[in-house]
Enzyme design. Structure first.
Site, PDB file in Angstrom:
ATOM      1  N   HIS A  90     -10.419   2.880  -1.121  1.00 20.16           N
ATOM      2  CA  HIS A  90     -10.615   2.251   0.413  1.00 20.16           C
ATOM      3  C   HIS A  90     -11.336   1.022   0.364  1.00 20.16           C
ATOM      4  O   HIS A  90     -12.395   0.827   1.226  1.00 20.16           O
ATOM      5  CB  HIS A  90     -11.317   3.707   1.157  1.00 20.16           C
ATOM      6  CG  HIS A  90     -10.623   3.867   2.372  1.00 20.16           C
ATOM      7  ND1 HIS A  90     -11.223   4.106   3.572  1.00 20.16           N
ATOM      8  CD2 HIS A  90      -9.240   4.004   2.602  1.00 20.16           C
ATOM      9  CE1 HIS A  90     -10.380   4.566   4.278  1.00 20.16           C
ATOM     10  NE2 HIS A  90      -9.005   4.333   4.069  1.00 20.16           N
TER      11      HIS A  90
ATOM     12  N   HIS B 214       0.837  -1.204   0.128  1.00 15.59           N
ATOM     13  CA  HIS B 214       0.090  -0.007  -0.081  1.00 15.59           C
ATOM     14  C   HIS B 214       0.985   1.040  -0.019  1.00 15.59           C
ATOM     15  O   HIS B 214       0.534   2.183  -0.733  1.00 15.59           O
ATOM     16  CB  HIS B 214      -1.208   0.027   1.285  1.00 15.59           C
ATOM     17  CG  HIS B 214      -1.992   0.914   1.519  1.00 15.59           C
ATOM     18  ND1 HIS B 214      -3.374   0.703   0.578  1.00 15.59           N
ATOM     19  CD2 HIS B 214      -1.913   2.385   1.861  1.00 15.59           C
ATOM     20  CE1 HIS B 214      -4.001   1.981   0.682  1.00 15.59           C
ATOM     21  NE2 HIS B 214      -3.332   2.649   1.796  1.00 15.59           N
TER      22      HIS B 214
END
Lengths: 745, 218
Positions: free
Chosen positions: A102, A56
């Site tokens: 998200h 990430h």
């Protein structure tokens, strides 16, 4: 305590075991040891390495490929690598924008996952000095027949609205697809667009030895610890247990933070600023100091804390929301503090910049971490993972696909299907008008149009991707995602300027997934180059898999364009008495079309090819006609094909239309529902003049029908041969689907 | 809201922070704009109604000052006791952001001077808690004294149950104080004051105010 105090190492075996739990490979862990000079890391240090080197935060699987995307143009002020991209939009103004995923949190806790996704992307934009003026989103959900999908859809929509509505930024556009491949991995991609003076952009590059490091916003709690690590792994059946890694949003604090930051940014107090997003205090401090080639010292006792007894590890890894880290000019602390106190926000000097090139963290008088910054970044893992190309699929010959139901029935079924039904139920829960500058709200034009307050100038905004094309042929699909965003902006009359991308894929350790990623990048790069539509910001979300099943490759594209005079914008609503002219070439491409999936029950064939030269030529022609005032309505032809496009125009205008017979040589269903690219439907008062202009420009164009005269009760879409479908019936099919499913009405 | 006020009045309004304790000298109109004060936490408008500046707003009202409250501003006026009733969760329990039509129930007030009674205009609603509620006695009194300013209706002007999107008692969208100087309403007339943004249906409200305040003794 002495300056040469070193952090308390973990027992060696425990450290190794924890590293694995935190997602570091044994090779990566060996690298940690080497960077620390053979010393075993402390818990806090291990936490810092593991989040900074998570997929990430480090983009370790994607970075080598992202470099292939074009990122430059004369109007690009800041490309990828900052909190958001920045482009010059004229009038001394810049647009600042980015899209971010998200996905994982939104599956675990749909409302908070989606809400904090909106909050995070807003911060990426106002961090750079821009006032957010619009939010968009790109959403992908599983099969709507599943109660779980409906629960996630409901929660995500409420979450996006709950945050965006409260913070007072209009949610003006987006896209939604449904496919069983997203059953266990919905995608929530949120985009924010802001406006700033072109010469007042704020960056994250920390400079000035001794300059104060300042923490502002909400207090730090234990929420979201290791969120970035969670977002870098596949899901398994125990993902429910990961709910504590999801953050909780507070949109009112965010609003205060926007106002306080913009007020401070009007002074000369700020040297550098970055929001605390994924990996919170760790990534913001490490990245800011790293970008400036500085060292940084933090004293965690000064961090505003929401809970008692938090450890250094917990504070460094917390992803509590609505927090920012700033480097101030020396002596600016008092002025900055006054502004943040006025907005009732926490303000604390938590450290200083140093010339050591190291991040050194103290807590309760003990050094908890001491890591050299340069190797933390330069020796971060970087993988050129094996790729396996997606096998090419044969082009489906439309003559071999019989039409089982007829044109009329197919249109009614398509326009009421999950991927084509009206999204009104969704956008009716988003405030799209707050701020008073929304010229085109959802459903009225191919791109949302938001004006710059006090000016004629407006931005055209869209999000696009067709994942089923990307799955069938990643390169063509990647091209198509960029081309469709360009087309949607063009169809309003605006000039496309740049994109942000949100690359959502499965597990990159699988060659076929990496092959999808690389194929999509190549297609996108080709389209960006051909269309002068560079990438200025983006986000990568990998490991979108549950129990080994990956999502469709989904490179969502957020496009931004500009139009000098908002009054010249055209929408999709059909205007009475206009000729309907189709721009672009129609071959009747049924492979991977929604007609093929929804009507023939087949998902096969090559997706429609994107001819980038034709795309450019057709689009430039259409935009010039719109700006010359010769076009009353314009809609691009995309999902569902030509007849769906015409039906959407008729519904938006609430009038009928009569259609000419299709040309011979193409089966009727392939002509009306084929998804050939690079096409637009224009409503014009003078059809022959437009056709002549197209012929002169070498642009394929054909009259396909005529808009109805008025909006009487018998208004209908009249098909060639005289059969007709009333607009009322079309509307019931189109707008009734989601409310019936979601509200039982 | 500031844009609409400036458009109608020809000059920008003064902005007053919630912690201030006095209104600017010469204030002739107080506007409580929409916008999730305190995040709508606790209860919409409950905390803002107790913010320091509201004491001055109350005194301004007591002296017969003109006050407009839109959306969250209406909620604050109700929480502050300057208008009766309360705004509950929408009947659908969802945030509603969409066009609606309003029928003018009381013409000839400082807020509705430019309309005839029964006029229908388009507005935008954007709220989660706009479901107007008051006890029967209060509703009867509001109706009896002509203090219902606007009702939700369809495009033809009929106050139908279908047009009453948030479930308000008797389709009530906006109410007036007994002296007709305070108006609270849920939809946003300020979002329709520019043809570019979809129309000017909301402009008469602001023009009415300009007329009324120009005529009022300073």
């Amino acid at each position: 305590m002495t300056n040469d105090a070193t952090p308390q190492p973990l027992p060696a075996e425990r450290a190794k075991q924890l590293a694995a739990e935190f997602g570091l490979t044994s090779e990566e862990y060996d690298r940690v040891l080497a960077i620390l000079g053979g010393r075993t890391p402390s818990l806090t240090e291990l936490g810092i390495f593991s989040v900074m080197w998570s997929e990430h935060c480090s983009y370790k699987s994607s970075r080598v490929w992202l470099r292939e995307l074009p990122t430059k143009a004369p109007w690009v002020i800041q490309g990828p690598g900052e909190n958001a991209g920045v482009i010059d939009i004229g009038d001394g103004l810049a647009a600042v924008f980015k899209m971010e995923s998200h996905n994982h949190p939104s599956f675990i806790e749909p409302y908070q996952g989606a809400a904090t996704g909106v909050g995070g992307i807003l911060r990426d934009v106002f961090t750079m000095g821009a006032r957010p003026i619009a939010n968009l989103n790109a959403l992908r959900f599983g099969d709507l027949k599943l109660p779980l999908t409906r629960r996630i859809l409901d929660g995500v929509v409420r979450g996006i609205g709950g945050y965006g509505n409260c913070v007072g930024v209009p949610t003006v556009g987006g896209e939604v697809n449904f496919h069983p491949a997203y059953n266990g991995n919905p995608l929530v991609n949120a985009m924010t667009v802001g406006i700033a003076p072109a010469d007042r952009i704020f960056y994250a590059r920390a400079t000035g030895v001794g300059n104060p490091v300042v923490y502002v916003g909400s207090k730090t709690g234990r929420d979201g610890i290791h969120g970035a690590t969670m977002a870098s792994a596949e899901f398994s059946s125990d993902s429910e247990e990961k709910r504590p890694t999801v953050q909780i949003g507070d949109p009112f604090t965010e609003k205060l933070l926007i106002e306080a930051c913009l007020e401070l940014m009007a002074t000369d107090a700020i040297v550098a600023i970055q929001d605390m997003g994924a990996a919170g205090l760790t990534s913001s401090s490490v990245e800011m100091a790293g970008k400036g080639g500085m060292g940084i010292e933090l004293d965690l006792d000064a961090v505003p804390q929401r809970e008692e007894g938090m450890s250094a590890y917990e504070m460094m890894l917390s992803e509590s929301q609505e927090r920012m880290l700033m480097i101030l000019r020396p002596g600016a602390e008092a002025e900055a503090e006054r502004i943040f106190r006025k907005w009732e926000l926490d303000f604390a000097v938590i450290g200083r910049l140093t010339d050591t090139g190291r991040i050194r963290i103290r807590h309760k008088g003990v050094v908890e971490a001491d890591i050299p910054l340069a190797p933390l970044e330069s020796q971060a893992p970087l993988y050129r993972r094996p790729t396996a190309e997606t096998p090419k699929l044969p082009v489906l010959d439309p003559a071999t696909v019989p039409d089982p139901v007829g044109i009329e029935e197919a249109l009614l079924r398509l326009i009421g299907s999950p991927d084509l039904c009206s999204r009104r139920w969704i956008w009716d829960q988003y405030d799209s008008a707050v701020g008073g500058q929304t010229v085109r709200r959802p459903g009225t034009a191919d791109a949302a149009i938001v004006k710059i307050e006090g000016r004629r100038r407006a931005l055209a905004l869209t999000t696009d991707c067709t994942p089923r094309y990307c799955a069938a042929d990643p390169e063509e699909g990647g091209k198509q995602a960029v081309a469709e965003a360009w087309r949607n902006i063009t169809a309003t009359g605006a000039t496309p300027l740049a994109i942000t991308d949100n690359m959502n894929f499965g597990n990159p350790e699988k060659p076929e997934i990496m092959g999808q990623f690389v194929g999509c990048i190549r297609g996108m790069a080709a389209a960006c180059t051909a269309l002068d539509f560079p990438v200025v910001s983006g986000n990568v979300s990998l490991y979108n898999e549950t129990e080994g099943r990956a999502i469709l490759p989904t490179p969502a594209v957020g496009g931004v364009g500009v139009i000098e005079d908002a009054a010249r914008v055209v929408g999709i609503a059909l205007v009475p008495g206009c000729d309907l002219v189709l721009i672009g070439e129609t071959r009747g491409h049924l492979g991977q079309s929604l007609w093929l999936r929804e009507i023939a029950g087949r998902e096969e064939g090559a997706p429609p090819p994107v001819d980038l030269a034709a795309e450019r030529r057709n689009g430039d022609f259409v935009r010039a006609r719109i700006l010359a005032g010769q076009v009353r309505a314009c809609h691009d032809v995309s999902d569902g094909g030509l007849l769906v496009a015409v039906a959407e125009m008729a519904l938006a205008g609430d009038i009928g239309a009569s259609l000419d017979p299709p040309p011979s040589g193409i089966p009727a269903h392939a002509f009306w529902f084929g998804e050939d690219q690079g096409r637009y439907v224009l409503a014009v008062e003078d059809g022959p003049a437009l056709l002549a202009a197209a012929a002169a420009a070498g642009v394929p164009a054909a009259r396909i029908g005529r808009a109805g005269a008025s909006s009487g009760p018998d208004r209908a879409l009249v098909l060639p041969g005289g059969r007709s479908i009333s607009i009322v019936r079309l509307r019931e099919a189109h707008e009734g689907f989601l409310p019936a499913l979601m509200e039982g009405r | 809201m500031a844009i609409a006020l400036e458009r109608a009045a020809g000059r920008p309004p003064a902005m007053v922070f919630h912690r201030e304790t006095e209104l600017p000298r010469g204030t002739d109109l107080v506007v409580l704009a929409g916008g999730f004060s305190y995040g709508d936490y606790l209860r919409c408008g409950a905390m803002a109604a107790r913010s320091p500046i509201m004491r001055a707003v109350g005194e301004f009202a007591a002296k017969g000052g003109h006050i407009l409250g839109v959306c969250n501003g209406f909620q604050i006026l109700c929480e502050a006791g300057l208008l009766p009733g309360a705004l509950l969760r929408n009947a659908s329990l969802r945030f509603l952001a969409m066009d609606c039509h309003l029928r003018v129930e009381r013409a000839g007030t400082p807020f509705t001077g430019r309309w005839q009674k029964g006029a229908v205009f388009k507005s935008v609603m954007a709220h989660g808690d706009g479901n107007y509620f008051a006890d029967t006695e209060t509703l009867d009194r509001l109706e009896g004294e002509g203090l219902v300013a606007f009702r939700y209706c369809d495009a033809g002007g009929e106050a139908t149950p279908e047009a009453n999107l948030n479930g308000s008692a008797r389709n009530i969208a906006g109410i007036l104080s007994p002296n007709l100087r305070i108006l609270g309403l849920m939809p946003h007339p300020e979002n329709y004051v520019d043809p570019l943004m979809g129309g000017t249906d909301g402009l008469p409200l602001f023009e009415s105010l300009v007329d009324a305040l120009a005529a009022a003794p300073a």
